[in-house]
Design an enzyme around this catalytic site. Structure first.
Site, PDB file in Angstrom:
ATOM      1  N   SER A 152      35.055  30.285  46.977  1.00  0.00           N
ATOM      2  CA  SER A 152      35.448  30.986  48.274  1.00  0.00           C
ATOM      3  C   SER A 152      34.864  32.250  48.269  1.00  0.00           C
ATOM      4  CB  SER A 152      37.025  30.907  48.453  1.00  0.00           C
ATOM      5  OG  SER A 152      37.232  31.929  49.328  1.00  0.00           O
ATOM      6  N   TYR A 165      43.776  33.975  44.219  1.00  0.00           N
ATOM      7  CA  TYR A 165      42.916  32.908  44.960  1.00  0.00           C
ATOM      8  C   TYR A 165      41.604  33.364  44.785  1.00  0.00           C
ATOM      9  CZ  TYR A 165      40.954  30.191  48.760  1.00  0.00           C
ATOM     10  OH  TYR A 165      40.314  29.373  49.384  1.00  0.00           O
ATOM     11  N   LYS A 169      38.706  31.176  42.310  1.00  0.00           N
ATOM     12  CA  LYS A 169      37.928  30.594  42.993  1.00  0.00           C
ATOM     13  C   LYS A 169      36.356  31.049  42.241  1.00  0.00           C
ATOM     14  CE  LYS A 169      39.582  28.045  46.367  1.00  0.00           C
ATOM     15  NZ  LYS A 169      39.280  26.702  46.234  1.00  0.00           N
TER      16      LYS A 169
END
Length: 305
Positions: A152, A165, A169
């Site tokens: 991401s 997150y 990632k």
């Protein structure tokens, strides 16, 4: 005859969003598909349901394809081993994994709980380990295997409120790179994709003003889940057998190739650095090449001929 004719593909998170389109497109390209989806909520705390994965399978079968559903969690290694066995028992093998399964627990880091951190890392990074480790020996033995992992821009470029997150990632990008390096001699490939698409993850980000709401309305029309899904399917196909170890992006009809970290400057002092000379000489010499904290603007699309 599609680009995945004769291949068996496992798609995690295949009940919704990009995963759903990956499963549908892979099947349309001739693959036999194991559609995995826990069927839980976006935050990962809800009890799962077999419904979303089976619904996608029903669509595939109605269109003449072959698919079976699985509602286990990618966070459970034995359950992932079961997905591999399901593929082999049902379709006789497994040749590719597309792994977009994920959750969000967005919060500023100074308010983040251990549970917020652990759940996101568990699904994204541990889940990626699980699907890779459960399949890597099979792929090496058959000299045929391909991974599409999902990274991401929240990790590659950074994003406020997504430390958990983003960390997961970036870890996935490193995992994918090393799998590609180690797998090269056995025709095992790995790439990762940073998608921008209108999914329930995108919709979960709070809207703070009318301008943001207007941008979101545009995204819903122009940045669809099927666009990164097509790229994912293309890159796990035999036609892309020469492509491995890369980080791609997909945003609308833009296909993006990301750079990967490499040294950009080295300062050397033969007499040795001290704390004082590091601050007075080395850092000022490098400072013009420092990266700003702001996210870079998207690269412009090439002009039409």
């Amino acid at each position: 005859m599609g680009v995945l004719s004769g291949k068996v593909v496992l798609v995690t998170g295949g009940g919704n969003g990009i995963g759903r389109d990956c499963a549908l497109i892979a099947a349309a390209e001739g693959a036999k598909v194991i559609v995995n989806d826990l069927g839980g909520g976006l935050g990962g705390g809800d009890e799962g349901s077999a419904g979303p994965a089976e619904k996608v399978c029903e669509e595939i079968r109605a269109a003449g394809g072959e698919a079976v559903s699985n509602s286990d969690s990618v966070t459970n290694y034995k359950a992932v081993q079961g997905m591999v066995e399901q593929a082999r028992d049902t379709f006789g093998g497994l040749h590719a994994v597309i792994n977009p399964a994920g959750i969000l627990r967005d919060v500023m880091f100074h308010k983040m709980t251990e549970d917020d951190w652990d759940r996101v890392i568990d699904v994204h990074l541990r889940g990626s380990f699980n699907v890779a480790r459960a399949t890597i020996e099979l792929f090496r033995e058959q000299n045929d295997g391909s991974y599409m992992f999902f990274t991401s821009t929240s990790g590659l470029l950074g994003n406020i409120g997504q430390a958990n997150y983003g960390a997961a990632k970036m870890g996935i990008a490193g995992l994918s790179r090393i799998l590609a390096m180690e797998g090269a001699r056995n025709n095992v490939r790995s790439n990762c994709l940073a998608p921008v698409a209108w999914t329930r993850m995108t919709q979960s980000v709070p809207v703070k003003d009318e301008a943001a709401a207007a941008r979101r309305a545009v995204m819903a029309e122009k940045i669809r889940a099927d666009q990164p899904a097509r790229l994912s399917v293309a890159l796990v196909s035999p036609a892309a057998a020469h492509i491995s170890g890369q980080v791609f992006g997909a945003s609308g009809e833009n296909i993006i190739l990301y750079s990967q970290p490499r040294p950009i400057d080295t300062q050397t002092k033969e007499s040795g650095w001290t704390v004082e000379t590091i601050l007075s000489e080395a850092m000022p010499a490098m400072e013009s090449k420092f990266f700003p904290l702001s996210r870079p603007a998207p690269a412009p699309a090439p002009a039409k001929a």
